[in-house]
Write an enzyme that holds these catalytic residues in place. Structure first.
Site, short mmCIF file in Angstrom:
data_model
loop_
_atom_site.label_atom_id
_atom_site.label_comp_id
_atom_site.label_asym_id
_atom_site.label_seq_id
_atom_site.Cartn_x
_atom_site.Cartn_y
_atom_site.Cartn_z
N THR A 116 0.83 -1.21 0.00
CA THR A 116 0.00 0.00 0.00
C THR A 116 0.86 1.25 0.00
O THR A 116 1.98 1.26 0.52
CB THR A 116 -0.88 0.01 1.28
OG1 THR A 116 -1.48 1.30 1.42
CG2 THR A 116 -0.06 -0.25 2.54
N TYR A 140 -2.00 0.18 10.03
CA TYR A 140 -2.14 -0.53 8.75
C TYR A 140 -0.86 -0.42 7.92
O TYR A 140 -0.28 -1.43 7.48
CB TYR A 140 -3.34 0.04 7.99
CG TYR A 140 -3.44 -0.45 6.57
CD1 TYR A 140 -3.56 -1.81 6.31
CD2 TYR A 140 -3.40 0.44 5.49
CE1 TYR A 140 -3.64 -2.28 5.01
CE2 TYR A 140 -3.49 -0.01 4.19
CZ TYR A 140 -3.60 -1.37 3.95
OH TYR A 140 -3.67 -1.82 2.66
#
Ligand code: UDP
Length: 335
Positions: A116, A140
């Site tokens: 990501t 995250y």
């Protein structure tokens, strides 16, 4: 090729299974169905198991004579990570440790890993290139960053051959309306804006209009999920051709603001998007825009579907009939 798609019942994994199948590869899905959907697995077998079950994963790798693995089974919602970090570390990091152990035992080396742009945190420079320091600002992003470090370590010994693909904002649905984004609860911008336009669940929260951007709202780089799927196929082919492991951004290079997305939803659906301005959401970076040069160079990747209007019209074509059919008596027709 036989490809094990871990998390193939989820949003991005399912679109990749469809793309693999359309070109003649066989996706074998391993998913614990904690977030994914049984009905999204249409192009090959579904093995209902948890990626942290090393024996189960090894068994699937050998039984189906798997050539390569793709991993999507992660917790992705930024706010949830801040509230429950241990679950994120367990699933996002523990899950990949178990997967690598199973791959080592079965002698399978190629891995496409879904990473990501959150690994970059608040970037110093835009667009963000792969050499930007990786200083994630939320749980995250930290879990994905740590997995990338682990992949570097393991591949150095020749036990693994990987591509880490750093997605910007995946959105949209398959153009034929067969599959789309079905998170529960939904936290992402495009489906939430469409829901608000459809009169479901009340006005949307627009998180922050006081950023230092031209219209005050955050800026993101939205990539159509089928463009993303195509890039995965190219990354897989690059690995299978024997090229060295690599990490690469996947975005379009163009930024679109949250307010511009709301305008595009109004344009595409013909309906207003009721919304309220809410405080900034913790963990949101102001602007995330991808440098696309490496993806062009390594993968010859160019997005074809990633305009706001195309993304939104495909997402709307997926959602509108389901909402009309379900609990959406209030859903008006497009103007
Ligand atoms: N956003 C928003 N309202 C929502 C969902 C998202 O204003 O209901 C904003 C969010 O604050 C961010 C952008 O839209 O600036 C993209 O958020 P999303 O959750 O879709 O993706 P992320 O960038 O977190 O991966």
């Amino acid at each position: 090729m036989r490809v094990l798609v871990v998390g193939g019942a989820g949003y991005i994994g399912a679109h990749i299974c469809k793309a693999l199948s359309e070109r003649g590869d066989t996706p074998v899905v391993l998913d614990n169905l904690s977030r994914g959907h049984r009905h999204a697995v249409k192009w090959g077998p579904l093995i209902e198991a948890d990626v942290r079950d090393v024996d189960a994963v090894e068994n699937v790798l050998t039984r189906y004579q798997i050539d390569a693995v793709m991993h999507f089974a992660a917790n992705i919602e930024v706010g949830e990570g801040e509230r429950d970090p241990l679950t994120f570390w367990d699933n996002n990091v523990g899950g990949v440790i178990a997967l690598l152990q199973a791959m080592k035992r079965a002698g399978v080396k190629p891995l496409v890993f879904s990473s990501t742009c959150a690994v970059y945190g608040e970037p110093d420079t835009l667009p963000i290139s792969e050499s930007e320091p990786r200083t994630p600002v939320n749980v995250y992003g930290r879990t994905k960053h740590v997995v990338e470090l682990m992949l570097e370590d393991v591949s150095r010994l020749g036990e693994l051959h990987y591509a880490a693909l750093r997605y910007f904002n995946a959105a949209g649905a398959s153009p034929d309306g067969e599959i789309g984004e079905e998170h529960d609860p939904e936290t992402h911008l495009v489906p939430n804006a469409l829901k608000a336009a459809a009169g479901l669940g009340g006005p949307m929260h627009l998180f922050g209009d006081d950023y230092a951007t031209p219209d005050g709202s955050c800026i993101r780089d939205f990539i159509h999920v089928m463009d993303l799927a195509l890039a995965h196929l190219k990354a897989l082919d690059r690995l299978m051709s024997g090229a060295p492991s690599f990490a690469c951004n996947l975005g379009t290079g163009s930024g679109i603001s949250v307010k511009e997305i709301l305008n595009a939803v109004e344009r595409v659906t013909g309906m207003a998007v009721p919304h309220t301005i809410s405080p900034r959401r913790p963990g949101d970076a102001e602007q995330l825009i991808s440098d696309t040069r490496l993806a062009r160079e390594l993968l010859e990747f160019q997005p074809h579907l990633s305009t706001a209007d195309t993304i939104i019209s495909h997402a709307w074509a997926f959602h509108a009939p389901r909402w009309r059919h379900g609990d959406a008596d209030t859903l008006p027709g497009p103007a």
